[in-house]
Design an enzyme around this catalytic site. Structure first.
Site, PDB file in Angstrom:
ATOM      1  N   HIS A  42      46.431  40.410  43.202  1.00  0.00           N
ATOM      2  CA  HIS A  42      45.322  39.494  43.523  1.00  0.00           C
ATOM      3  C   HIS A  42      44.033  40.291  43.364  1.00  0.00           C
ATOM      4  O   HIS A  42      43.520  40.868  44.327  1.00  0.00           O
ATOM      5  CB  HIS A  42      45.455  38.964  44.951  1.00  0.00           C
ATOM      6  CG  HIS A  42      46.666  38.114  45.158  1.00  0.00           C
ATOM      7  ND1 HIS A  42      47.939  38.633  45.174  1.00  0.00           N
ATOM      8  CD2 HIS A  42      46.786  36.775  45.348  1.00  0.00           C
ATOM      9  CE1 HIS A  42      48.797  37.647  45.360  1.00  0.00           C
ATOM     10  NE2 HIS A  42      48.135  36.510  45.472  1.00  0.00           N
ATOM     11  N   GLU A 118      44.669  37.701  38.318  1.00  0.00           N
ATOM     12  CA  GLU A 118      43.683  36.898  39.058  1.00  0.00           C
ATOM     13  C   GLU A 118      43.818  35.461  38.570  1.00  0.00           C
ATOM     14  O   GLU A 118      43.720  35.191  37.374  1.00  0.00           O
ATOM     15  CB  GLU A 118      42.268  37.443  38.847  1.00  0.00           C
ATOM     16  CG  GLU A 118      41.157  36.579  39.408  1.00  0.00           C
ATOM     17  CD  GLU A 118      41.319  36.208  40.892  1.00  0.00           C
ATOM     18  OE1 GLU A 118      41.547  37.092  41.723  1.00  0.00           O
ATOM     19  OE2 GLU A 118      41.227  34.997  41.197  1.00  0.00           O
ATOM     20  N   ASP A 158      49.464  34.009  37.970  1.00  0.00           N
ATOM     21  CA  ASP A 158      49.910  34.165  39.357  1.00  0.00           C
ATOM     22  C   ASP A 158      50.524  35.560  39.539  1.00  0.00           C
ATOM     23  O   ASP A 158      51.556  35.871  38.928  1.00  0.00           O
ATOM     24  CB  ASP A 158      50.960  33.071  39.644  1.00  0.00           C
ATOM     25  CG  ASP A 158      51.377  33.058  41.100  1.00  0.00           C
ATOM     26  OD1 ASP A 158      51.383  34.132  41.741  1.00  0.00           O
ATOM     27  OD2 ASP A 158      51.688  31.970  41.602  1.00  0.00           O
ATOM     28  N   GLY A 159      49.884  36.363  40.383  1.00  0.00           N
ATOM     29  CA  GLY A 159      50.351  37.735  40.568  1.00  0.00           C
ATOM     30  C   GLY A 159      51.686  37.832  41.275  1.00  0.00           C
ATOM     31  O   GLY A 159      52.449  38.781  41.056  1.00  0.00           O
ATOM     32  N   ASP A 179      47.090  41.505  47.787  1.00  0.00           N
ATOM     33  CA  ASP A 179      45.948  41.182  48.654  1.00  0.00           C
ATOM     34  C   ASP A 179      45.582  39.703  48.514  1.00  0.00           C
ATOM     35  O   ASP A 179      44.492  39.360  48.030  1.00  0.00           O
ATOM     36  CB  ASP A 179      44.788  42.101  48.226  1.00  0.00           C
ATOM     37  CG  ASP A 179      43.522  41.865  49.014  1.00  0.00           C
ATOM     38  OD1 ASP A 179      43.602  41.378  50.155  1.00  0.00           O
ATOM     39  OD2 ASP A 179      42.436  42.179  48.472  1.00  0.00           O
TER      40      ASP A 179
END
Ligand code: SAM
Length: 306
Positions: A42, A118, A158-159, A179
């Site tokens: 993130h 991100e 999407d991390g 995060d």
């Protein structure tokens, strides 16, 4: 869905804790002469302008980086973090604050790999632009060659999901920083699911999760749930800057939970956390907690927690 923007929170006490710990882990990885992969699930926008409309609206940096800026008694490991931020502000005025991708870019070596996720379309674009600008700037100064595209890769994805394909890293050395915003209460479960899966793919990796300490049910026992995922050592550090307010709105406490932390981290935190409490603490409720443990597995495969 995309309501969270880190620009409102950049440089606050939670960022200080997170980025300080992040730099310590990267420093440790730098000690060995084998390249590693840093993964930021993130990433945010990469760099924040502290005089922007968003940052000045909340002025959260006044709870974090601002009180550290002029100090001349910083413990050495903390001074390194503050100097990294100062390096982005050659005029001496506190104007720019580096997010986790930039902290990684500054500390990791040329041979290390930086993989950033991100999902917010605007922040992903700003992040990408920031890194393109940096590459051009460094090429112009004859530092890293332009087209070093492989070193830093920005993924608008999407991390939680994207990290799977990157584990284990080619060199079997890696650090994952997770995060998320936690505005969606599903983030708590997504973090523990991600860690469980990641540990199967890459058990020896170092994982660091930032989390807010809140009253909501999903947040309670979050650190306990992460401890139970550990297959080796773990460390949990929290920083509280003030007594919780009755409305519970302002973030007073945050934590960093690490799986397989460097052994050097705990002594450094013992040195630095009392200082952060002294300088960032706003009332008598300010404090830190620091705990660590180890899971050992017997020949029969039974896990023992210490
Ligand atoms: N790590 C950054 C730093 O320290 O500078 C701050 C990250 S901020 C707390 C969380 C970011 O995650 C936001 O920019 C948000 O848009 C992004 N985000 C939210 N859900 C995501 C997801 N599933 N995958 C990747 N990014 C996501």
């Amino acid at each position: 869905m995309f309501s969270y923007r880190h620009a409102f929170h950049a440089g606050n006490h939670a960022d200080v804790l997170k980025h300080f710990v992040q730099i310590q882990v990267l420093n440790y990885l730098n000690q060995k002469d084998v390249a590693y992969t840093y993964i930021d699930t993130h990433a945010g926008a990469g760099v924040y302008q502290l005089d922007s409309v968003q940052a000045t609206k909340t002025a959260e940096f006044e709870t974090g980086i601002a009180p550290l800026w002029e100090r001349d008694d910083l413990p050495a490991p903390l001074a390194e973090y503050v100097n990294l931020v100062k390096g982005m502000n050659p005029s001496g005025k506190m104007r720019y604050y580096p997010g986790s991708p930039y902290c990684a870019e500054k500390v990791a070596r040329d041979e290390d790999r930086i993989r950033l996720f991100e999902l917010h379309p605007s922040d992903a674009k700003i992040l990408d632009d920031n890194f393109n600008d940096l590459a051009k700037h460094e090429a112009a100064q004859g530092r890293r060659p332009q087209g070093r595209g492989k070193r830093v890769i920005v993924n608008k994805a999407d991390g939680f999901l994207g990290v799977k394909a990157l584990l284990p890293p080619p060199s079997r050395r890696g650090f994952v920083l997770c995060d998320p915003p936690y505005e969606d209460k599903q983030d708590y479960k997504k973090v523990t699911d991600m860690l469980g899966d990641a540990l199967k793919r890459f058990p020896s990796g170092t994982y660091a999760v930032w989390y807010p300490v809140l009253q909501r049910i999903e947040a309670r026992n979050f650190a306990e749930r992460m401890k139970h995922l550990a297959t080796g050592s773990w460390l949990n550090v929290t920083l509280t800057i003030s007594t919780p307010t009755p409305d519970g709105i302002a973030l007073h406490t945050s934590g960093m939970f690490l799986l397989n932390p460097p052994y050097t981290l705990e002594p450094v935190l013992k040195e630095v956390m009392p200082y952060l409490v002294k300088v960032l603490g706003r009332d008598s409720g300010a404090k830190f907690t620091l705990e660590s443990g180890e899971v050992t597995t017997s020949k029969k495969g039974n896990a023992k927690r210490a």
